[in-house]
Design an enzyme around this catalytic site. Structure first.
Site, PDB file in Angstrom:
ATOM      1  N   LYS A 126     -28.130   6.033 -12.158  1.00 14.22           N
ATOM      2  CA  LYS A 126     -27.510   6.911 -13.152  1.00 14.22           C
ATOM      3  C   LYS A 126     -27.520   8.383 -12.750  1.00 14.22           C
ATOM      4  CE  LYS A 126     -30.299   7.831 -16.518  1.00 14.22           C
ATOM      5  NZ  LYS A 126     -30.687   9.249 -16.459  1.00 14.22           N
TER       6      LYS A 126
ATOM      7  N   THR B 275     -30.713   8.413 -21.482  1.00 10.86           N
ATOM      8  CA  THR B 275     -29.522   9.233 -21.245  1.00 10.86           C
ATOM      9  C   THR B 275     -28.616   8.510 -20.254  1.00 10.86           C
ATOM     10  OG1 THR B 275     -30.766  10.463 -19.556  1.00 10.86           O
ATOM     11  CG2 THR B 275     -30.635  11.438 -21.757  1.00 10.86           C
TER      12      THR B 275
ATOM     13  N   CYS C 252     -32.978   5.281 -13.610  1.00  8.90           N
ATOM     14  CA  CYS C 252     -32.798   6.611 -13.011  1.00  8.90           C
ATOM     15  C   CYS C 252     -31.837   6.643 -11.831  1.00  8.90           C
ATOM     16  CB  CYS C 252     -34.159   7.176 -12.590  1.00  8.90           C
ATOM     17  SG  CYS C 252     -35.282   7.476 -13.966  1.00  8.90           S
TER      18      CYS C 252
ATOM     19  N   ASP D 104     -40.383   6.189 -32.698  1.00 10.37           N
ATOM     20  CA  ASP D 104     -39.519   5.234 -32.002  1.00 10.37           C
ATOM     21  C   ASP D 104     -38.728   4.455 -33.045  1.00 10.37           C
ATOM     22  OD1 ASP D 104     -39.558   4.037 -28.900  1.00 10.37           O
ATOM     23  OD2 ASP D 104     -38.733   2.671 -30.396  1.00 10.37           O
TER      24      ASP D 104
ATOM     25  N   ARG E 111     -32.667  10.275  -3.027  1.00  8.38           N
ATOM     26  CA  ARG E 111     -33.220   8.941  -2.778  1.00  8.38           C
ATOM     27  C   ARG E 111     -32.112   7.887  -2.722  1.00  8.38           C
ATOM     28  NH1 ARG E 111     -37.904   6.406  -2.416  1.00  8.38           N
ATOM     29  NH2 ARG E 111     -38.156   4.306  -3.260  1.00  8.38           N
TER      30      ARG E 111
ATOM     31  N   LYS F 201     -34.365  17.544 -10.843  1.00  8.93           N
ATOM     32  CA  LYS F 201     -34.533  16.118 -11.112  1.00  8.93           C
ATOM     33  C   LYS F 201     -33.326  15.301 -10.665  1.00  8.93           C
ATOM     34  CE  LYS F 201     -36.067  12.227 -12.381  1.00  8.93           C
ATOM     35  NZ  LYS F 201     -36.405  11.825 -13.731  1.00  8.93           N
TER      36      LYS F 201
ATOM     37  N   TYR G  92     -36.088  -4.964 -11.967  1.00  4.93           N
ATOM     38  CA  TYR G  92     -35.540  -4.242 -10.821  1.00  4.93           C
ATOM     39  C   TYR G  92     -36.613  -3.818  -9.834  1.00  4.93           C
ATOM     40  CZ  TYR G  92     -37.087   0.599 -11.689  1.00  4.93           C
ATOM     41  OH  TYR G  92     -37.839   1.737 -11.814  1.00  4.93           O
TER      42      TYR G  92
END
Length: 438
Positions: free
Chosen positions: A279, A101, A276, A44, A229, A222, A335
Site C-alpha cells: 500500500k 489507511t 504496509c 475500537d 523495501r 515512512k 502473509y
C-alpha cells in the site's frame, strides 16, 4: 492547557492517553504506555476485541513475544481499559490514532476510517489536547485532511485550541514490542514546540532516537522507507525470474552477490503482503499526482511483486498441466511467518488463481484459526504442496509422512525453506522459486 503544561504532565506520567484502533499497532502502543504508568483508554469499533482486551486477553494470534503477558498485567493493574465509545476520551490529554489507511483498486488512498476517527475525536476533543496520527498516510494528509477535519468539527484552531502531529509507526507482526521500543521514530509537528512535546512523549517508550521534523517530512520518511523495501524485493524477485529462465539458482547467486561489500540483496519470494508494503508505495506515488513528476519505478516494482502469486501458479502448471479437479495443498495463509496477519496475503491471490483453473485449494495455516488443523490430514489425496509462508512449523515437516498422505509427490517451494535434496531423497519432485539449475 499549553504545551508546557502538557510536557509537564507527560514527564510526571499524569497525562491521560487515548489510543484509537486496537490492532497490530494501537494495542501494543497502548499497553506500553500503560506499563510506563499512564492511564490509557483504547477505542475500537469491534466489540468482541474490546471485550477480550478488558478481560486481559490478547486478541492478536501468532508469536508475539511478551505481548499477552503485558496486556494481562496492565489490564489487571487498571492502567489500560478498552471501549467502543469515543465519549469516554473527552478528558484525555493525548490521543493517538492507529486506524487503517488502505488504497482502492485504482491505488488511490481511501481514508474512511481515518476521517471517521478524526470527526469522532473532534466532537469530544479536550482543549489543549495533542492528537497524533500514527497511521501511515499519503504525504500531504496532515495539512489537507487531518487539520481541516479537526478544525471544522471541533470549531477550534490548530496550535491554539489543540495540537496536531504525526509519528508513523514502524512495526512488523512477530516483533511488535521489540520494534516499538527499539526502533527509532520520527515525530512531525506543525511547529517545533509541538514536535518537541511529541519527542518527550515517545521517549517514554522508545529506547532509540526520536527525531523531530515537520509534518511532510515525517509523512515522507515512512512512505519512502516502505517503498524502498518494495523496490528492493522487486529486484530480488526479478532476479529469481531471470535465474529460472537461464537455468541458474538465484539463492546461490544471491549468496555470492552479497559477498561484495554493500551489495545487500533481499530475499525473493512467493509474494509481498501485509498492510504496509503493498500500500505505502501507492500512498507516496499518489502524493505527486497532478504535479510535474513522472513516477515509473514504483509502479514497476508493484507489478513485479503483485505478480509473484501468479508466477507460483505458473510453476505449478509447469508440472501439472491440467489443474482441473486437482487438490492443491497451500502451506501458509498469513502473509508473514509465524503471524496470523492475513491482510493482502499472497496466498489469497494464489488460491483464487488455482480455483480459476478448476483446482481445489486445501489451505493449512497453524496461526489462522480458519485454516488450522493437522497438516497431514489436510494433505490427504493432494496432488501438490505449495509453500507460500515460511512458518517455523514447516521447517520440521516429515517429508516421508507427507508423501504417504499425498496422491502425487510434488512440492513447489516459494520461500526456499527446505533442502530440496532432502525432499528429493524420499521421492518428492521439488520445484524451488528461482532455481531451475540441475
Amino acid at each position: 492547557m499549553t504545551l508546557d503544561d502538557l510536557r509537564t504532565k507527560i514527564e510526571q506520567h499524569s497525562a491521560r492517553i487515548a489510543v484509537i484502533g486496537l490492532g497490530y499497532v494501537g494495542l501494543p502502543v497502548a499497553a506500553l504506555f500503560a506499563e510506563r504508568g499512564y492511564s490509557v483508554i483504547g477505542v475500537d469499533i469491534k466489540s468482541e476485541r474490546v471485550r477480550r482486551i478488558n478481560q486481559g486477553i490478547n486478541p492478536i494470534e501468532g508469536k508475539e513475544p511478551d505481548l499477552a503477558e503485558l496486556i494481562e498485567r496492565v489490564v489487571r493493574q487498571g492502567s489500560l481499559r478498552a471501549t467502543d465509545e469515543y465519549t469516554e476520551i473527552n478528558a484525555c490529554d493525548v490521543i493517538l490514532v492507529d486506524v487503517e489507511t488502505p488504497v482502492n483498486n485504482a491505488h488511490v488512498p481511501e481514508y474512511q476510517a481515518l476521517r471517521s476517527a478524526l470527526k469522532s475525536i473532534a466532537g469530544v476533543l479536550k482543549k489543549g489536547a495533542l492528537v497524533v496520527i500514527e497511521s501511515t498516510i499519503m504525504p500531504g494528509t496532515m495539512q489537507n485532511i487531518a487539520q481541516p477535519i479537526l478544525e471544522e468539527n471541533s470549531k477550534g484552531k490548530c496550535e491554539v485550541d489543540f495540537y496536531l502531529g504525526n509519528c508513523p509507526e514502524r512495526v512488523m507482526p512477530g516483533k511488535l514490542l521489540q520494534n516499538l521500543t527499539s526502533m527509532s521514530r520520527v515525530v512531525g509537528g506543525d511547529t517545533t514546540e509541538t514536535a518537541a512535546t511529541m519527542q518527550a512523549l515517545y521517549r517514554q517508550i522508545v529506547q532509540a532516537d526520536v527525531d523531530t521534523a515537520d509534518w511532510i517530512t515525517a509523512e515522507l520518511v515512512k512512505t519512502m522507507e516502505n517503498t524502498y523495501r518494495d523496490v528492493q524485493i522487486a529486484f530480488a524477485n526479478e532476479m529469481a525470474l531471470i535465474c529460472e529462465a537461464l537455468g541458474a539458482d538465484v539463492w546461490r547467486v544471491r549468496e555470492l552477490v552479497r559477498k561484495s561489500p554493500g551489495r545487500e540483496m533481499l530475499l525473493p519470494g512467493a509474494g509481498v503482503g501485509g498492510h504496509c508494503i503493498p500500500k505505502d508505495p501507492w500512498l507516496l506515488a499518489s502524493s505527486v499526482k497532478g504535479l510535474d513528476v513522472k513516477v515509473r519505478l514504483i509502479p514497476a516494482a508493484r507489478e513485479i511483486n503483485s505478480g509473484m502469486p501468479g508466477h507460483m501458479l505458473s510453476l505449478l502448471k509447469g508440472r501439472l498441466n491440467d489443474l482441473q479437479g486437482k487438490r492443491i495443498l497451500i502451506l501458509g495463509y498469513a502473509y508473514l511467518e509465524d503471524s496470523d496477519d492475513t491482510r493482502d496475503a499472497p496466498s489469497q491471490y494464489f488460491l483464487r488463481a488455482i480455483e480459476a483453473e478448476g483446482a481445489i485449494g486445501v489451505v493449512h495455516d497453524p496461526f489462522v484459526a480458519e485454516y488450522a488443523g493437522d497438516l497431514y490430514s489436510k494433505a490427504q489425496g493432494c496432488h501438490a504442496a505449495v509453500l507460500m509462508t515460511a512458518h517455523s512449523e514447516y521447517c520440521t515437516i516429515d517429508f516421508s509422512r507427507l508423501k504417504q498422505a499425498m496422491q502425487h509427490a510434488l512440492i513447489i517451494d516459494g520461500r526456499n525453506l527446505w533442502d530440496k535434496h532432502e525432499a528429493n531423497s524420499v521421492g518428492f519432485d521439488v520445484v524451488r522459486l528461482g532455481d531451475f539449475s540441475l
